[in-house]
Design a protein around this motif. Structure first.
Motif, PDB file in Angstrom:
ATOM      1  N   GLN A 167      61.401  48.100  33.794  1.00  0.00           N
ATOM      2  CA  GLN A 167      60.500  49.132  33.273  1.00  0.00           C
ATOM      3  C   GLN A 167      59.470  49.573  34.319  1.00  0.00           C
ATOM      4  O   GLN A 167      59.176  50.755  34.474  1.00  0.00           O
ATOM      5  N   LYS A 168      58.962  48.596  35.076  1.00  0.00           N
ATOM      6  CA  LYS A 168      57.914  48.905  36.068  1.00  0.00           C
ATOM      7  C   LYS A 168      58.431  49.866  37.131  1.00  0.00           C
ATOM      8  O   LYS A 168      57.679  50.678  37.659  1.00  0.00           O
ATOM      9  N   GLU A 171      58.338  53.294  35.765  1.00  0.00           N
ATOM     10  CA  GLU A 171      56.948  53.764  35.701  1.00  0.00           C
ATOM     11  C   GLU A 171      56.424  54.200  37.064  1.00  0.00           C
ATOM     12  O   GLU A 171      55.569  55.073  37.157  1.00  0.00           O
ATOM     13  N   ASN A 200      58.332  61.504  30.422  1.00  0.00           N
ATOM     14  CA  ASN A 200      59.053  60.625  29.491  1.00  0.00           C
ATOM     15  C   ASN A 200      60.556  60.827  29.440  1.00  0.00           C
ATOM     16  O   ASN A 200      61.211  60.259  28.576  1.00  0.00           O
TER      17      ASN A 200
END
Ligand code: SAH
Length: 221
Positions: A167-168, A171, A200
């Motif tokens: 996930q990082k 991001e 997103n």
């Protein structure tokens, strides 16, 4: 031979073998001339473990220290092609390993931030790249976390098999940026290209089967 103003032991034989390797990669479908020229320039033998040095210009992965591998040149070229590196792109590389892929990114004019979890490789890759005059920023740590202090990145390249897309890393990708990551377990992975279309929305595409060493959590010793 002088590479980036540094004298390196690089014979005519090495150069000849590199030319042949470039032809092999062309025949396997690598068409980006800038990538082929980078592979034609970079002395892969500097990044190899001494036991396998005679095989430096065969299109294969080989063991390096700490039970890891230097990626197959085709894989390096293929991942780099998917990223469409432009000069001055800010690139995060997860899994420095030998540093060979790092050199390819730098030869294309990228600014590279590279992270490795094995201390021995983190140190060895630094000495190889420094000797050749390449200047990425090196980090010792866990690439699952990315490198938050320099985000966002135009491109992120993961060179180890990820069970999931961290996930990082999503991001830390710029809007319009690209992440290339082999996703899967020990029995093989699918090369994924993920483009961040907006804050997103991420568009994923699949680009064939590969075999990497695993992306592991935390720092090793
Ligand atoms: N591109 C490199 C590939 C090395 S293999 C080369 O061609 O030499 C993959 C590397 O990823 C290994 O060195 C391994 O130690 C490293 N690695 C695995 N998990 C990691 C993590 N969580 N963070 C940083 N590096 C990692």
């Amino acid at each position: 031979m002088k590479i980036n103003n540094t004298v390196v032991e690089d014979s005519y034989r090495h150069k000849g073998l590199r030319k042949k390797l470039v032809e092999v990669l062309k025949n396997k479908g690598i068409i980006d001339e800038r990538i082929l020229s980078a592979i034609g320039i970079i002395p892969r033998h500097i990044f190899m473990d001494s036991s396998f040095i005679n095989f430096s210009y065969s299109d294969q992965a080989f063991p390096i220290a700490a039970g890891q591998t230097i990626s197959q040149p085709y894989t390096v070229a293929f991942q780099t092609s998917l990223l469409e590196i432009k000069p001055m792109d800010k690139v995060l590389e997860v899994g420095t390993g030998s540093g060979y892929q790092t050199a390819v990114l730098l030869e294309l004019g990228a600014k590279v931030f590279t992270i490795e979890r094995q201390r021995e490789l983190f140190l060895k890759a630094q000495s190889a790249l420094k000797m050749l005059g390449y200047k990425p920023q090196f980090f010792y740590g866990d690439g699952y976390e990315g490198i938050p202090s320099y985000q966002p990145y135009d491109k992120i390249l993961v060179t180890a098999a990820a069970p999931i897309v961290p996930q990082k890393l999503l991001e830390q990708l710029k809007v319009g940026g690209k992440l290339v990551i082999p996703v899967g377990g020990d029995s093989g992975q699918t090369m994924m290209l993920i483009v961040r279309e907006s804050e997103n929305s991420f568009i994923r595409s699949e680009h064939g089967a590969f075999a990497f060493v695993p992306l592991l959590k935390g720092k090793a010793g």
